[in-house]
Design a protein around this motif. Structure first.
Motif, PDB file in Angstrom:
ATOM      1  N   THR A   4      33.531 -11.641   2.521  1.00 28.54           N
ATOM      2  CA  THR A   4      33.850 -10.219   2.450  1.00 28.54           C
ATOM      3  C   THR A   4      35.094 -10.016   1.607  1.00 28.54           C
ATOM      4  OG1 THR A   4      32.954  -9.987   4.669  1.00 28.54           O
ATOM      5  CG2 THR A   4      34.290  -8.168   3.853  1.00 28.54           C
ATOM      6  N   LEU A   5      34.940  -9.262   0.535  1.00 27.64           N
ATOM      7  CA  LEU A   5      36.070  -9.036  -0.364  1.00 27.64           C
ATOM      8  C   LEU A   5      36.565  -7.610  -0.209  1.00 27.64           C
ATOM      9  CD1 LEU A   5      37.848 -10.173  -2.641  1.00 27.64           C
ATOM     10  CD2 LEU A   5      36.187  -9.274  -4.264  1.00 27.64           C
ATOM     11  N   LYS A   6      37.774  -7.459   0.328  1.00 25.96           N
ATOM     12  CA  LYS A   6      38.381  -6.140   0.435  1.00 25.96           C
ATOM     13  C   LYS A   6      39.196  -5.906  -0.824  1.00 25.96           C
ATOM     14  CE  LYS A   6      36.878  -5.367   4.551  1.00 25.96           C
ATOM     15  NZ  LYS A   6      35.754  -4.444   4.691  1.00 25.96           N
ATOM     16  N   ARG A   7      38.927  -4.790  -1.468  1.00 29.46           N
ATOM     17  CA  ARG A   7      39.611  -4.524  -2.729  1.00 29.46           C
ATOM     18  C   ARG A   7      40.972  -3.900  -2.488  1.00 29.46           C
ATOM     19  NH1 ARG A   7      35.290  -3.848  -7.164  1.00 29.46           N
ATOM     20  NH2 ARG A   7      33.805  -5.301  -6.322  1.00 29.46           N
ATOM     21  N   LYS A   8      41.922  -4.383  -3.243  1.00 28.13           N
ATOM     22  CA  LYS A   8      43.285  -3.888  -3.093  1.00 28.13           C
ATOM     23  C   LYS A   8      43.530  -2.826  -4.149  1.00 28.13           C
ATOM     24  CE  LYS A   8      47.860  -5.929  -2.506  1.00 28.13           C
ATOM     25  NZ  LYS A   8      48.028  -5.663  -1.102  1.00 28.13           N
ATOM     26  N   LYS A  51      46.715  -0.310   8.862  1.00 29.92           N
ATOM     27  CA  LYS A  51      47.472  -1.485   9.314  1.00 29.92           C
ATOM     28  C   LYS A  51      46.590  -2.719   9.518  1.00 29.92           C
ATOM     29  CE  LYS A  51      47.595  -0.695  14.298  1.00 29.92           C
ATOM     30  NZ  LYS A  51      48.430  -0.637  15.475  1.00 29.92           N
ATOM     31  N   MET A  52      45.295  -2.508   9.782  1.00 35.49           N
ATOM     32  CA  MET A  52      44.424  -3.680   9.993  1.00 35.49           C
ATOM     33  C   MET A  52      43.468  -3.819   8.816  1.00 35.49           C
ATOM     34  SD  MET A  52      45.599  -5.022  12.702  1.00 35.49           S
ATOM     35  CE  MET A  52      44.383  -6.185  13.244  1.00 35.49           C
ATOM     36  N   VAL A  53      42.183  -3.601   9.069  1.00 33.94           N
ATOM     37  CA  VAL A  53      41.217  -3.715   7.975  1.00 33.94           C
ATOM     38  C   VAL A  53      40.496  -2.386   7.783  1.00 33.94           C
ATOM     39  CG1 VAL A  53      40.788  -6.187   8.124  1.00 33.94           C
ATOM     40  CG2 VAL A  53      39.500  -4.641   9.572  1.00 33.94           C
ATOM     41  N   TYR A  57      37.467   0.938  13.832  1.00 28.21           N
ATOM     42  CA  TYR A  57      36.970   0.301  15.049  1.00 28.21           C
ATOM     43  C   TYR A  57      35.546  -0.227  14.882  1.00 28.21           C
ATOM     44  CZ  TYR A  57      36.405  -0.120  20.151  1.00 28.21           C
ATOM     45  OH  TYR A  57      36.207  -0.588  21.424  1.00 28.21           O
ATOM     46  N   VAL A  59      34.210  -1.930  12.649  1.00 29.09           N
ATOM     47  CA  VAL A  59      34.023  -3.275  12.082  1.00 29.09           C
ATOM     48  C   VAL A  59      33.854  -4.334  13.167  1.00 29.09           C
ATOM     49  CG1 VAL A  59      35.196  -2.761   9.913  1.00 29.09           C
ATOM     50  CG2 VAL A  59      36.492  -3.751  11.816  1.00 29.09           C
ATOM     51  N   SER A  60      34.255  -4.011  14.398  1.00 32.96           N
ATOM     52  CA  SER A  60      34.028  -4.971  15.485  1.00 32.96           C
ATOM     53  C   SER A  60      32.787  -4.600  16.297  1.00 32.96           C
ATOM     54  CB  SER A  60      35.260  -5.070  16.387  1.00 32.96           C
ATOM     55  OG  SER A  60      35.534  -3.824  16.972  1.00 32.96           O
ATOM     56  N   GLU A  77      30.414  -3.986  10.280  1.00 37.89           N
ATOM     57  CA  GLU A  77      31.133  -4.581   9.153  1.00 37.89           C
ATOM     58  C   GLU A  77      30.592  -4.046   7.829  1.00 37.89           C
ATOM     59  OE1 GLU A  77      30.720  -8.815   8.892  1.00 37.89           O
ATOM     60  OE2 GLU A  77      31.820  -8.935   7.018  1.00 37.89           O
ATOM     61  N   LYS A  85      34.129   1.099  -0.069  1.00 42.21           N
ATOM     62  CA  LYS A  85      33.726   0.980  -1.471  1.00 42.21           C
ATOM     63  C   LYS A  85      33.569   2.368  -2.093  1.00 42.21           C
ATOM     64  CE  LYS A  85      30.158  -1.224  -4.257  1.00 42.21           C
ATOM     65  NZ  LYS A  85      28.866  -1.899  -4.231  1.00 42.21           N
ATOM     66  N   GLU A  98      51.415  -1.004   7.972  1.00 39.61           N
ATOM     67  CA  GLU A  98      51.513  -0.238   9.217  1.00 39.61           C
ATOM     68  C   GLU A  98      52.497   0.915   9.059  1.00 39.61           C
ATOM     69  OE1 GLU A  98      52.721  -2.612  12.510  1.00 39.61           O
ATOM     70  OE2 GLU A  98      52.526  -0.965  13.951  1.00 39.61           O
TER      71      GLU A  98
ATOM     72  N   TYR B  11      36.061  -7.746 -10.571  1.00 40.14           N
ATOM     73  CA  TYR B  11      37.257  -7.259  -9.871  1.00 40.14           C
ATOM     74  C   TYR B  11      38.301  -8.381  -9.769  1.00 40.14           C
ATOM     75  CZ  TYR B  11      40.231  -6.057  -5.898  1.00 40.14           C
ATOM     76  OH  TYR B  11      41.316  -5.841  -5.095  1.00 40.14           O
ATOM     77  N   GLY B  98      33.642 -14.917   5.432  1.00 38.64           N
ATOM     78  CA  GLY B  98      33.701 -13.618   6.103  1.00 38.64           C
ATOM     79  C   GLY B  98      34.958 -12.868   5.709  1.00 38.64           C
ATOM     80  N   TYR B  99      35.616 -12.301   6.726  1.00 43.06           N
ATOM     81  CA  TYR B  99      36.820 -11.510   6.455  1.00 43.06           C
ATOM     82  C   TYR B  99      37.953 -12.354   5.883  1.00 43.06           C
ATOM     83  CZ  TYR B  99      34.855  -7.520   8.914  1.00 43.06           C
ATOM     84  OH  TYR B  99      34.069  -6.462   9.285  1.00 43.06           O
ATOM     85  N   PHE B 101      37.955 -14.348   3.524  1.00 44.55           N
ATOM     86  CA  PHE B 101      37.920 -14.544   2.084  1.00 44.55           C
ATOM     87  C   PHE B 101      38.937 -13.643   1.363  1.00 44.55           C
ATOM     88  CE2 PHE B 101      35.942 -13.672  -2.142  1.00 44.55           C
ATOM     89  CZ  PHE B 101      36.213 -14.922  -2.686  1.00 44.55           C
ATOM     90  N   SER B 102      39.066 -12.402   1.822  1.00 42.16           N
ATOM     91  CA  SER B 102      40.036 -11.496   1.192  1.00 42.16           C
ATOM     92  C   SER B 102      41.455 -12.029   1.329  1.00 42.16           C
ATOM     93  CB  SER B 102      39.965 -10.106   1.824  1.00 42.16           C
ATOM     94  OG  SER B 102      38.827  -9.447   1.371  1.00 42.16           O
ATOM     95  N   PRO B 144      37.337  -9.285  12.477  1.00 43.04           N
ATOM     96  CA  PRO B 144      37.971  -8.475  11.438  1.00 43.04           C
ATOM     97  C   PRO B 144      39.496  -8.456  11.518  1.00 43.04           C
ATOM     98  CG  PRO B 144      36.953  -7.058  13.092  1.00 43.04           C
ATOM     99  CD  PRO B 144      36.596  -8.461  13.463  1.00 43.04           C
ATOM    100  N   TYR B 145      40.035  -8.846  12.670  1.00 39.93           N
ATOM    101  CA  TYR B 145      41.486  -8.761  12.866  1.00 39.93           C
ATOM    102  C   TYR B 145      42.215 -10.067  12.501  1.00 39.93           C
ATOM    103  CZ  TYR B 145      39.342  -5.168  15.710  1.00 39.93           C
ATOM    104  OH  TYR B 145      38.552  -4.128  16.135  1.00 39.93           O
ATOM    105  N   LYS B 148      44.534 -10.707   9.294  1.00 38.70           N
ATOM    106  CA  LYS B 148      45.906 -10.181   9.347  1.00 38.70           C
ATOM    107  C   LYS B 148      46.857 -11.255   9.896  1.00 38.70           C
ATOM    108  CE  LYS B 148      49.192  -6.934  10.070  1.00 38.70           C
ATOM    109  NZ  LYS B 148      49.972  -6.379   8.979  1.00 38.70           N
TER     110      LYS B 148
END
Lengths: 322, 214
Positions: A4-8, A51-53, A57, A59-60, A77, A85, A98, B11, B98-99, B101-102, B144-145, B148
């Motif tokens: 999973t790639l979260k873009r910054k 502050k998290m992802v 909520y 995502v869990s 997720e 996106k 945060e 990206y 999963g998470y 990787f970021s 997901p947490y 962090k």
């Protein structure tokens, strides 16, 4: 295997440089990300602080079946990732930081983060909720030692074990279905004399067979030293207690708002949910609240999405009318 | 077919180009005789990543080379350590899938730049630690947490190289997870003495570390 790639965002403010935005959104759940889509499309200079992802909520949450557009359901997720996106497409910055404090009296308003201060002409609070605890003896000591608040995170640690789930609402039943892939048996403890989950979910637990509902029961304490070994339950009106020998307990008894950092700066109810009017305006001018963090009668992805859109629309009107 | 989608590669190419200022080596220890998907996927992903920028290199070594493993301060295999001329001990036991990787990508960028996104007071407090600190962060890839907590531990290592921080896949290293009584993640163990659960804010995370050296 998934990656999973979260873009910054392109520009980050890790140096703590003071920056001004027309709109600040606090929280990147469904409400915040929807507001970001609308504000981004209106070309309103906006930043999100999360502050998290991103995703919130959900995502869990293992599986979501009541959000339109996904006839076969979708994992929390994946849905959260899609929201993010889409919002990033319209140029809204998301900062993984945060928020530690706010000054809603100042003009422009001030948002303090772990990485420095920002100013904003309008703010949308969309910080959502987190799981509520039961508040019974042994709970705090044994969280992380057999008591869990996140089934998707921790379910495999309970492979072949007997466990309990506390709460027979939608979350409790949905997560029990997921946990049943791992646990040997599940007893769902519900204080009321009936489960409050949707009928379709209740039908599914009957099909599985290894899930038992204990209605009109409440948890009176968690037992164990370094590790959970049992849960003491009491049947309502009978005053009879018994101990269930279990290695795991998952708690889904409601939600508490993620709004502690706003205490004293905005009107809230006793539990800390934010008061708004029909236009999602809070008690402070220029501050709006959207999604699960506000006082509302239904907390779902679908309702949060509607809130996010309305809050963004009202922010736009507010900024144009100043 | 690769693991990364073309749009993600694009990206990452842009991110690496903008933010990497120095060479970064991904030092990957794996069992070369094990053809399991788990290990092959890990290596293939790293190969894809280093193709995205000239500053990135991949070195693959065998788990059987214990002397080499130990000389890098590593205890178990598979492991991937992110190295550069910047000080810090940033390591992953198991695959950062999963998470995670970021976080892995962010760690690469931090090692290849001077980025240190921590509050000033936390950096100051960390700079005063003059004894070895070992942080183990147990995770699951569906959590997901957890990312962090892993990021916080790795940033602490960049702030003070007395701190060594490793992500540990709790399934891949289930014996170690059991030894540390892990049943919820992220589960953090400091110097094998203090443990806590949760993705705590940086200041709280730091205070738990300080407990371990009191």
């Amino acid at each position: 295997m998934q990656f999973t790639l979260k873009r910054k965002s392109e520009e980050t403010s890790s140096e703590g440089v003071k920056s001004h935005f027309e709109a600040v959104i606090i929280g990147a759940g469904p409400a915040g990300l929807t507001a970001a889509i609308y504000l981004g499309r209106s070309k309103i200079d906006t930043v999100i602080f999360e502050k998290m992802v991103p995703g919130g909520y959900i995502v869990s949450t293992d599986w979501i079946e009541n959000y339109p557009g996904f006839p076969d359901g979708v994992s929390g997720e994946e849905l959260g990732g899609l929201f993010e996106k889409q919002s990033s497409k319209f140029g809204v910055r998301t900062e993984n930081v945060e928020v530690t404090g706010v000054d809603f009296e100042a003009r422009p308003m001030i948002v303090e983060t772990m990485n420095g201060s920002y100013t904003a002409s309008a703010i949308i609070v969309a910080t959502g909720t987190k799981s509520k605890k039961l508040g019974v003896p042994g709970e705090d000591e044994l969280i992380g030692k057999g008591i869990s608040l996140c089934a998707t995170c921790d379910a495999p640690f309970f492979e072949g074990e007997d466990i309990v789930v506390v709460g027979a609402g939608n979350s409790g039943i949905q997560e029990s279905l997921y946990l049943s892939k791992f646990a040997r048996s599940i007893r769902i403890i519900e204080f009321l004399d009936h489960p409050t989950a949707e009928r379709i979910l209740l039908d599914r637990i009957k099909e599985i067979g290894k899930i038992e509902l204990l209605l009109s029961h409440r948890v009176t304490r968690f037992i164990g030293d370094d590790r959970l070994t049992g849960v003491e339950v009491e049947k309502r009106d009978f005053n009879q207690k018994r101990i269930l020998d279990v290695k795991g307990a998952f708690i889904y008894v409601g939600l508490v708002p993620n709004a502690g950092f706003l205490k004293g700066s905005i009107d809230m109810d006793k539990e800390g949910f934010i008061e708004t009017n029909q236009e999602l305006k809070s008690s402070k001018e220029g501050v709006f609240a959207a999604g699960d963090v506000r006082i509302t009668s239904l907390r779902q992805v679908a309702t949060a999405i509607g809130d996010g859109a309305l809050a963004a629309f009202k922010v736009r009107q507010y900024l144009e009318g100043r | 077919m690769g693991f990364l989608r073309e749009e993600d590669k694009e990206y990452l190419r842009n991110e690496f180009k903008k933010r990497l200022k120095r060479e970064v080596e991904l030092l990957h220890f794996t069992d070369k005789n094990d053809n399991s998907d788990y290990l092959q996927s890990s290596k293939a992903l790293l190969e894809e990543l280093v193709e995205l920028n000239d500053y990135l290199t991949l070195t693959v070594k065998d788990c059987s080379d214990r002397a080499e493993l130990e000389s890098e301060g590593l205890l178990m295999c598979p492991a991937t350590k992110i190295k550069s001329s910047r000080k810090g001990f940033i390591n992953f036991y198991g695959i950062p899938a999963g998470y995670e990787f970021s976080g892995f990508v962010e760690d690469i960028i931090d090692m290849g730049s001077d980025n240190l996104p921590l509050p000033d007071d936390v950096v100051l407090a960390l700079s005063k630690i003059d004894e070895p600190i070992d942080i183990k962060v147990f995770i699951t890839s569906a959590c997901p947490y957890c990312v962090k907590a892993v990021r916080t531990a790795h940033l602490f290592s960049l702030a003070n190289d007395n701190v060594r921080a490793s992500m540990i896949d709790a399934y891949g290293f289930s014996d170690l997870a059991r030894e540390h009584n892990v049943s919820s993640v992220p589960h953090i163990v400091v110097n094998d003495r203090v443990s806590f659960v949760g993705a705590l804010p940086e200041k709280e995370f730091l205070s738990r570390i300080m407990e371990s050296i009191r």
